[in-house]
Design an enzyme around this catalytic site. Sequence first.
Site, short mmCIF file in Angstrom:
data_model
loop_
_atom_site.label_atom_id
_atom_site.label_comp_id
_atom_site.label_asym_id
_atom_site.label_seq_id
_atom_site.Cartn_x
_atom_site.Cartn_y
_atom_site.Cartn_z
N SER A 33 0.75 -1.47 -0.10
CA SER A 33 -0.08 -0.13 -0.18
C SER A 33 0.82 1.18 0.13
O SER A 33 0.55 2.18 -0.65
CB SER A 33 -1.07 0.07 1.11
N ARG A 37 1.71 4.16 -3.07
CA ARG A 37 1.21 5.69 -2.97
C ARG A 37 2.62 6.46 -3.05
O ARG A 37 2.41 7.63 -3.46
CB ARG A 37 0.73 5.91 -1.32
N GLY A 106 -5.64 -3.93 -7.88
CA GLY A 106 -6.84 -3.27 -7.80
C GLY A 106 -6.28 -1.86 -7.04
O GLY A 106 -7.14 -0.91 -7.31
N SER A 179 -13.51 0.90 2.58
CA SER A 179 -12.41 0.71 1.83
C SER A 179 -11.53 1.83 1.54
O SER A 179 -11.93 3.12 1.10
CB SER A 179 -13.19 0.61 0.20
N ASP A 332 -6.98 -8.23 4.39
CA ASP A 332 -5.77 -9.25 3.39
C ASP A 332 -5.76 -10.27 4.12
O ASP A 332 -5.09 -11.01 3.59
CB ASP A 332 -4.82 -8.36 2.77
N LYS A 359 -12.06 -9.24 -3.68
CA LYS A 359 -10.67 -9.18 -3.78
C LYS A 359 -10.17 -9.71 -5.27
O LYS A 359 -10.91 -10.05 -6.08
CB LYS A 359 -10.06 -9.98 -2.53
N ARG A 363 -12.54 -14.20 -2.51
CA ARG A 363 -11.64 -14.87 -1.32
C ARG A 363 -12.32 -15.61 -0.44
O ARG A 363 -11.85 -16.47 0.35
CB ARG A 363 -10.88 -13.82 -0.89
C1 S3P Z 1 -5.63 -1.32 -0.05
C2 S3P Z 1 -6.83 -1.50 0.57
C3 S3P Z 1 -7.56 -2.87 0.68
C4 S3P Z 1 -6.47 -3.93 0.54
C5 S3P Z 1 -5.71 -3.87 -0.60
C6 S3P Z 1 -4.84 -2.38 -0.51
C7 S3P Z 1 -5.02 0.03 -0.08
O1 S3P Z 1 -8.52 -2.58 -0.43
O2 S3P Z 1 -7.42 -5.17 0.48
O3 S3P Z 1 -4.90 -4.97 -0.57
O4 S3P Z 1 -3.83 -0.15 -0.40
O5 S3P Z 1 -5.69 0.91 -0.03
P1 S3P Z 1 -9.81 -2.09 0.01
O6 S3P Z 1 -9.92 -0.80 -0.20
O7 S3P Z 1 -10.75 -2.58 -1.59
O8 S3P Z 1 -10.42 -2.68 1.14
#
Ligand code: S3P
Length: 451
Positions: A33, A37, A106, A179, A332, A359, A363
């Site tokens: 994450s 960013r 994602g 989220s 996760d 996911k 999952r």
């Molecule tokens: C993430 C948020 C989560 C997580 C993903 C990473 C992020 O997803 O499952 O692996 O970096 O903001 P969601 O926002 O869909 O919950």
Amino acid sequence: MKTDHAPSSVCALTVSAPRAGLSGHVNVPGDKSISHRSLMFSALARGTTHIVGLLEGEDVLRTADAMRALGADITRSETSGVWIVVGHGLDGLREPADVLDMGNSGTAARLLSGILASHGFTSVMTGDASLRGRPMKRVMDPLAATGATFLARQGGRLPLAIAGNANPPPLSYRLPVASAQVKSAVLLAGLNAVGETRVEEPVATRDHTENMLRHFGASVQVAPLDAGGCVITLQGRPDLVARDIVVPGDPSSAAFVLVAALLVPGSQVSVRGVGLNPLRTGLFISLREMGANLVISNERVEGGEPVGDITATVGALHGVDVSATRAPSMIDEYPILAVAAAHATGQSRFRGLEELRVKESDRLAATVALLEVNGVRVEVVGDDMIVHGTGGAIPGGGLVRTHMDHRLAMSAIIMGLAAQKPVSVDDTAFIDTSFPGFTTLMNSIGAGLGA
Ligand code: S3P
């Protein structure tokens, strides 16, 4: 636009229990994450950012490619492994010459949507078969208020074309789902809006976007809401200025190593430098509630994030009831927690898992199948998963289908290390999306994978 870091070929593996316990001290790769960013935000800042410890997994390499295609200058020092990003400021992005391929990620696709919606050019995003099946409507809905135009496949699926608006109004949005990706997309669109962007979240989710935008000089406030959760406000058009970043070890990757050490007889393993942001540590709390011997030491702050070393020692586990409000802090980690629960004595219940259905794979269904095919009884009641622990080594003997999902593949491998009969995994190639070097690292502590 296919790049050379997509998992190319299927890589099956059969995993047996090692002859001796796992032991050693290891470092896991950087937080996924935070890595995404750090590339995106430094590309939006003015000046040169050095990123130490960036996760060099395929998901993050896709983000690097996308930000390059949008005009940032991104290189990696071959000698130090430090990543160097030269950003040209909030107005510095340019229209990409080709489709942006976000691979399996994602996070990359959702966060980038917020950036692209608030820039005055047209872009198209796609991804692999897994990502093309995942919902983008959850970001298109709030981002439509920027004045950007979105054109997606049926059901809001990639490929997605975005004609952005360089002068968006500030958004005000209450998240219908917990989220961090949706929250981040709205905040990122707010960077280019004059005025205050506001996001309400009913349950707090990971706050890496808020922390890192502040690090680059934006004004971001977080206040609790009377009804629970919090409201985040961002002042638009900040002057983002480059500042170096240190990426902590990913707690979501450390999870696999630590659970392996908790389950394999005779094991003790330490993982150094693990990110301990309180919005990410639900797994460690839950494991401790199961009786796990997890010791955190050397706690410190690195690059604005809390970090520590975690030592796991094998021992008996018992069932646990995990509330839905804890889910965002360990979203996760449910597949690997389910493996631990399968090994524990008694029943475990994990509540409020609806988000697991969208996911990298479904999952919830895939974790149920992972357990069932290896002789563990499991039920789904509404959005809750109930695991009936076997009270010791899991029967095993199954073939696990991973559905292009890295965390399923790693969970299945850890299950095989703690099972009576070998566990087969259909495809481990996707592990490289988040944990390059996983097999080598596991073998360095005695897992004997592929032996
Ligand atoms: C993430 C948020 C989560 C997580 C993903 C990473 C992020 O997803 O499952 O692996 O970096 O903001 P969601 O926002 O869909 O919950």
